[in-house]
Design an enzyme around this catalytic site. Sequence first.
Site, short mmCIF file in Angstrom:
data_model
loop_
_atom_site.label_atom_id
_atom_site.label_comp_id
_atom_site.label_asym_id
_atom_site.label_seq_id
_atom_site.Cartn_x
_atom_site.Cartn_y
_atom_site.Cartn_z
N ARG A 1 -0.26 -2.01 -2.02
CA ARG A 1 0.40 -2.49 -3.24
C ARG A 1 0.14 -3.99 -3.35
O ARG A 1 0.08 -4.69 -2.34
CB ARG A 1 1.90 -2.21 -3.19
CG ARG A 1 2.26 -0.73 -3.06
CD ARG A 1 3.75 -0.54 -2.90
NE ARG A 1 4.11 0.88 -2.80
CZ ARG A 1 4.21 1.55 -1.66
NH1 ARG A 1 3.96 0.92 -0.51
NH2 ARG A 1 4.53 2.84 -1.65
N LYS B 1 7.60 -0.71 0.99
CA LYS B 1 8.87 -0.54 0.30
C LYS B 1 9.97 -0.10 1.26
O LYS B 1 9.71 0.60 2.24
CB LYS B 1 8.73 0.52 -0.80
CG LYS B 1 7.95 0.06 -2.02
CD LYS B 1 7.97 1.15 -3.08
CE LYS B 1 7.33 0.67 -4.38
NZ LYS B 1 7.36 1.72 -5.43
N HIS C 1 -3.43 -1.90 -9.19
CA HIS C 1 -2.98 -0.51 -9.09
C HIS C 1 -4.14 0.45 -9.30
O HIS C 1 -4.19 1.53 -8.70
CB HIS C 1 -1.88 -0.23 -10.11
CG HIS C 1 -1.04 0.95 -9.78
ND1 HIS C 1 -0.13 0.98 -8.74
CD2 HIS C 1 -0.97 2.19 -10.35
CE1 HIS C 1 0.46 2.15 -8.69
NE2 HIS C 1 -0.03 2.92 -9.65
N ARG D 1 -5.83 0.87 -6.13
CA ARG D 1 -5.04 1.77 -5.27
C ARG D 1 -5.36 3.23 -5.61
O ARG D 1 -5.53 4.07 -4.72
CB ARG D 1 -3.56 1.45 -5.48
CG ARG D 1 -2.60 2.06 -4.49
CD ARG D 1 -1.26 1.33 -4.59
NE ARG D 1 -0.15 2.12 -4.08
CZ ARG D 1 0.15 2.24 -2.79
NH1 ARG D 1 -0.60 1.63 -1.88
NH2 ARG D 1 1.19 2.95 -2.40
N HIS E 1 2.89 6.23 1.30
CA HIS E 1 3.67 7.20 0.53
C HIS E 1 4.52 8.05 1.46
O HIS E 1 4.02 8.55 2.47
CB HIS E 1 2.75 8.11 -0.28
CG HIS E 1 2.10 7.43 -1.43
ND1 HIS E 1 0.92 7.87 -2.01
CD2 HIS E 1 2.45 6.32 -2.13
CE1 HIS E 1 0.58 7.07 -2.99
NE2 HIS E 1 1.49 6.12 -3.09
N TYR F 1 -1.86 9.97 -7.62
CA TYR F 1 -2.86 8.91 -7.58
C TYR F 1 -4.29 9.45 -7.63
O TYR F 1 -5.24 8.68 -7.70
CB TYR F 1 -2.70 8.08 -6.29
CG TYR F 1 -1.59 7.07 -6.35
CD1 TYR F 1 -1.86 5.71 -6.23
CD2 TYR F 1 -0.27 7.45 -6.52
CE1 TYR F 1 -0.84 4.77 -6.29
CE2 TYR F 1 0.75 6.54 -6.58
CZ TYR F 1 0.46 5.20 -6.46
OH TYR F 1 1.47 4.27 -6.51
#
Length: 343
Positions: free
Chosen positions: A182, A208, A286, A289, A312, A321
């Site tokens: 990210r 995250k 992104h 990614r 993830h 994705y």
Amino acid sequence: MVAPPRLERITVAEATRRYLAAVEVETIRGVLSPATARSYTRDVTEFGRLTGRDRILDDVTGSDVDSVLVRYQSAPDARYTDPDRKPGPGRSTATVNRFRQSVTRFFAYAARECWVQADPMQWAAPPAKVRGTLRTARTALSAGAARSLLTSGPAETPARTDQDLALRDRLVVALLLVLGPRVSELARTDVDDVAREPERTTWRIRGKGGNTRTVTLSPPLARALDDYLTHLRPTLAARRPQDADAQRALLLSWRGRRIDTQAIRALLSRAVRRMPAPYQREATPHALRHTTATLLVADGWDVKVVAELLGHASIATTGVYLDRIEGELAAAIRSHPLAGAFD
């Protein structure tokens, strides 16, 4: 028996202040990323302005929330407003849904703290569906375009040699494209997050929710990192010796400050403009990614491994994705086991 908590009738302004203080604590603890915290701060502050800061939070109803969402959606999106032109169009459905998620989290916290008797979000209208296809700027590059971006020529020589950031920019693009982090993860990386050993180089990515993952850099990536750390970063860091955050940061601006996400997007745009014309199209971090996930799965990588690389929690997220690359379907048909059955 334990008495139930007592309702505290506080204003929207006071609730916002206390909530954002809790967000700041979660950010310091690593539960929230700085980018997520900024989003919550921006959205909840705007919600307070639209609702009325002096209003008692417990008096806000589901209908009030709906009214705020409509007013928020109809307002111009300041991110795309040119000061020399008319304001941009209203906010997109996706932006409004993100705003709604921030407000939902705010009221969930308020309910736990007993600032409201009941969460008004349960009576607000459900979020609107996002219709239409993905924006091209956010979808995966083809394998050819990805190789072209990695090998695109150096940037034009700047007027001042102390602004030559080619080593940094080359490293950033390679990390984004090969490992798919990210953009916020890359921006907050510190020098201490990278371990360089004779036999391997690893990167501890702080993701995250305080989760971390460690990836091993390929030899070319490790060399690009060494070049930057040896030949450029010491010069940049010396420009702000008293800035503790800059001294920790891996990626620095030419002024010696920690690079931010906007600067990363800008350097990627410059790199895209240096690609051969047939491959050029708008691309975001992104999109790179998406490119990482799509190309690795197409090459035979297990989706679980790709999910771990991207950070993830679920392979279902990774599935979102996986974009179809131009020409991929045609290639699959050519290799179909029955393709030559009629020859």
